[in-house]
Design a protein around this motif. Structure first.
Motif, PDB file in Angstrom:
ATOM      1  N   UNK A 197      32.701  13.166  -1.085  1.00 49.35           N
ATOM      2  CA  UNK A 197      34.070  13.162  -1.611  1.00 49.35           C
ATOM      3  C   UNK A 197      35.022  13.101  -0.412  1.00 49.35           C
ATOM      4  N   UNK A 198      35.689  11.982  -0.236  1.00 47.59           N
ATOM      5  CA  UNK A 198      36.576  11.797   0.904  1.00 47.59           C
ATOM      6  C   UNK A 198      38.015  12.171   0.551  1.00 47.59           C
ATOM      7  N   UNK A 199      38.675  12.826   1.488  1.00 45.92           N
ATOM      8  CA  UNK A 199      40.113  13.053   1.421  1.00 45.92           C
ATOM      9  C   UNK A 199      40.611  12.957   2.859  1.00 45.92           C
ATOM     10  N   UNK A 200      41.187  11.804   3.206  1.00 43.19           N
ATOM     11  CA  UNK A 200      41.523  11.525   4.598  1.00 43.19           C
ATOM     12  C   UNK A 200      42.707  12.328   5.109  1.00 43.19           C
ATOM     13  N   UNK A 201      43.458  12.958   4.196  1.00 41.11           N
ATOM     14  CA  UNK A 201      44.566  13.810   4.632  1.00 41.11           C
ATOM     15  C   UNK A 201      44.113  15.242   4.881  1.00 41.11           C
ATOM     16  N   UNK A 202      42.933  15.597   4.352  1.00 34.00           N
ATOM     17  CA  UNK A 202      42.417  16.943   4.538  1.00 34.00           C
ATOM     18  C   UNK A 202      43.058  17.988   3.663  1.00 34.00           C
ATOM     19  N   UNK A 203      43.874  17.556   2.736  1.00 38.48           N
ATOM     20  CA  UNK A 203      44.570  18.502   1.852  1.00 38.48           C
ATOM     21  C   UNK A 203      45.104  17.767   0.627  1.00 38.48           C
ATOM     22  N   UNK A 204      45.480  18.529  -0.388  1.00 35.15           N
ATOM     23  CA  UNK A 204      46.092  17.935  -1.574  1.00 35.15           C
ATOM     24  C   UNK A 204      45.146  16.999  -2.313  1.00 35.15           C
ATOM     25  N   UNK A 205      45.713  15.928  -2.879  1.00 34.11           N
ATOM     26  CA  UNK A 205      44.936  14.957  -3.638  1.00 34.11           C
ATOM     27  C   UNK A 205      44.842  13.641  -2.864  1.00 34.11           C
ATOM     28  N   UNK A 206      44.165  12.673  -3.485  1.00 27.66           N
ATOM     29  CA  UNK A 206      44.034  11.356  -2.857  1.00 27.66           C
ATOM     30  C   UNK A 206      45.100  10.384  -3.379  1.00 27.66           C
ATOM     31  N   UNK A 207      46.172  10.893  -3.936  1.00 27.54           N
ATOM     32  CA  UNK A 207      47.214  10.034  -4.515  1.00 27.54           C
ATOM     33  C   UNK A 207      47.771   9.041  -3.505  1.00 27.54           C
ATOM     34  N   UNK A 208      47.932   9.438  -2.250  1.00 26.76           N
ATOM     35  CA  UNK A 208      48.511   8.564  -1.231  1.00 26.76           C
ATOM     36  C   UNK A 208      47.483   7.683  -0.525  1.00 26.76           C
ATOM     37  N   UNK A 209      46.226   7.733  -0.977  1.00 24.48           N
ATOM     38  CA  UNK A 209      45.189   6.867  -0.407  1.00 24.48           C
ATOM     39  C   UNK A 209      45.321   5.460  -0.980  1.00 24.48           C
ATOM     40  N   UNK A 210      45.295   4.478  -0.101  1.00 21.60           N
ATOM     41  CA  UNK A 210      45.323   3.075  -0.521  1.00 21.60           C
ATOM     42  C   UNK A 210      43.919   2.496  -0.363  1.00 21.60           C
ATOM     43  N   UNK A 211      43.377   1.960  -1.455  1.00 22.80           N
ATOM     44  CA  UNK A 211      41.988   1.514  -1.503  1.00 22.80           C
ATOM     45  C   UNK A 211      41.905   0.012  -1.711  1.00 22.80           C
ATOM     46  N   UNK A 212      41.113  -0.643  -0.868  1.00 24.47           N
ATOM     47  CA  UNK A 212      40.799  -2.066  -1.032  1.00 24.47           C
ATOM     48  C   UNK A 212      39.296  -2.234  -1.095  1.00 24.47           C
ATOM     49  N   UNK A 213      38.805  -3.000  -2.071  1.00 24.74           N
ATOM     50  CA  UNK A 213      37.378  -3.284  -2.214  1.00 24.74           C
ATOM     51  C   UNK A 213      37.208  -4.783  -2.415  1.00 24.74           C
ATOM     52  N   UNK A 214      36.286  -5.366  -1.678  1.00 18.87           N
ATOM     53  CA  UNK A 214      36.036  -6.805  -1.771  1.00 18.87           C
ATOM     54  C   UNK A 214      35.060  -7.038  -2.931  1.00 18.87           C
ATOM     55  N   UNK A 215      35.623  -7.179  -4.128  1.00 17.96           N
ATOM     56  CA  UNK A 215      34.823  -7.364  -5.337  1.00 17.96           C
ATOM     57  C   UNK A 215      35.678  -8.053  -6.383  1.00 17.96           C
ATOM     58  N   UNK A 216      35.176  -9.136  -6.959  1.00 13.30           N
ATOM     59  CA  UNK A 216      35.937  -9.815  -8.003  1.00 13.30           C
ATOM     60  C   UNK A 216      35.312  -9.670  -9.393  1.00 13.30           C
ATOM     61  N   UNK A 217      34.230  -8.848  -9.493  1.00 16.30           N
ATOM     62  CA  UNK A 217      33.612  -8.576 -10.781  1.00 16.30           C
ATOM     63  C   UNK A 217      33.273  -7.083 -10.887  1.00 16.30           C
ATOM     64  N   UNK A 218      33.108  -6.624 -12.116  1.00 15.93           N
ATOM     65  CA  UNK A 218      32.724  -5.226 -12.330  1.00 15.93           C
ATOM     66  C   UNK A 218      31.929  -5.106 -13.630  1.00 15.93           C
TER      67      UNK A 218
END
Length: 310
Positions: A159-180
């Motif tokens: 479970x990653x939280x790059x801020x070390x506190x709070x929630x992951x609301x301010x995390x910006x996520x990019x994934x190279x995937x065009x199907x799911x």
């Protein structure tokens, strides 16, 4: 009860604490910031209802109806996410104490023998995981060698939280995937493969996680993506992930609760962490279109996944 052992990997500004129980990453520190969620002591990982930090298997994610057919035999598994089977079952490899061998401050090796019938699965499997730290990049090399045909699908469940506190609301996520693989309301894939365009699973351009209602689904990665996923927070901390697996489960800790004393990272709660679980397709044992996860003595299981934070 077997004693849980720990080891600290160090290189540059990065320090990673790992446990023999479940091959768990208990803590990941970059300079003065703790970037994963964890529990306060190794003993708390004996309970670990959130599969926090461990290697999940024999088969990660959900198996519908907690059963599958192989060579005319129906195998019944524990329905620990009733009526489905989740992350290898209540006694899966992420809840077992592995044999750990240290290799200085840069690498550690784990070994576990899973006997025939373990959690209902056929065949005996010799598992081996090597974790190696170089700079800010941690690499998992996973291997499972069975004595007969059996399904295997492993994943790391940090479970990653790059801020070390709070929630992951301010995390910006990019994934190279065009199907799911869209899910039903029970979080089991419906058995089809759809384009991500126009859905909440379109991460081809960065998505701020606070702008969504939470995610728990599998994307089909574009082969050869370099990296497959990236995460960034406003102060400049970043995460990059590379893997040879075809899929990735994105889970934003939608149901995470405080149930055990916490380690030095973010407090546990809804949206406190982000899981990026490199894997094969969920429920592939029951959906031929998702590709086979059957392994054999001549075709053992292998995975290489790397995550770099800095």
């Amino acid at each position: 009860m077997d004693q849980i052992t720990s080891h600290v990997l160090r290189d540059g500004d990065t320090k990673v604490t790992v446990l023999s129980l479940g091959c768990a990453v208990m803590d990941w520190r970059v300079r003065d910031r703790h970037v994963v969620l964890g529990y306060r002591t190794p003993e708390h990982y004996r309970q670990n209802p959130a599969s926090m930090g461990v290697i999940c298997g024999r088969v990660a994610n959900r198996i519908a109806g907690a059963q599958f057919d192989l060579d005319g035999v129906t195998y019944s598994l524990p329905a620990n996410a009733s009526p489905h089977h989740l992350h290898g079952g209540p006694g899966g490899i992420g809840r077992r104490n592995w044999q750990m061998s240290r290799d200085g401050e840069r690498a550690v090796e784990f070994r576990l023998l899973s006997e025939d019938g373990d959690q209902g699965y056929p065949g005996r499997v010799a598992f081996r995981v090597v974790m190696r730290l170089k700079g800010g990049r941690l690499t998992w090399k996973m291997e499972g060698v069975p004595d007969r045909v059996t399904p295997i699908n492993l994943t790391q469940h940090l479970y990653f939280n790059l801020t070390g506190q709070g929630t992951v609301a301010d995390h910006n996520l990019r994934i190279v995937a065009d199907r799911y693989t869209p899910n039903g309301p029970d979080l089991v894939p419906l058995g089809r493969i759809d384009p991500v365009a126009g859905t909440a699973y379109d991460f081809r351009t960065p998505v701020r996680l606070g702008d969504g209602e939470g995610w728990d689904g599998n994307l089909i990665l574009t082969k050869g993506a370099d990296p497959a996923a990236e995460v960034a927070v406003p102060d400049g901390m970043t995460l990059r992930l590379w893997t040879d697996r075809p899929g990735m489960q994105v889970y934003t800790a939608n149901t995470l609760k405080h149930v055990l004393p916490e380690g030095p990272g973010a407090a546990h709660g809804r949206f406190a962490g982000l899981c990026l679980e490199a894997q094969d397709m969920p429920n592939a044992v029951n959906v031929p279109a998702f590709g086979s996860i059957l392994c054999s003595p001549d075709a053992p299981y292998r995975q290489v996944t790397s995550i770099e934070i800095g």
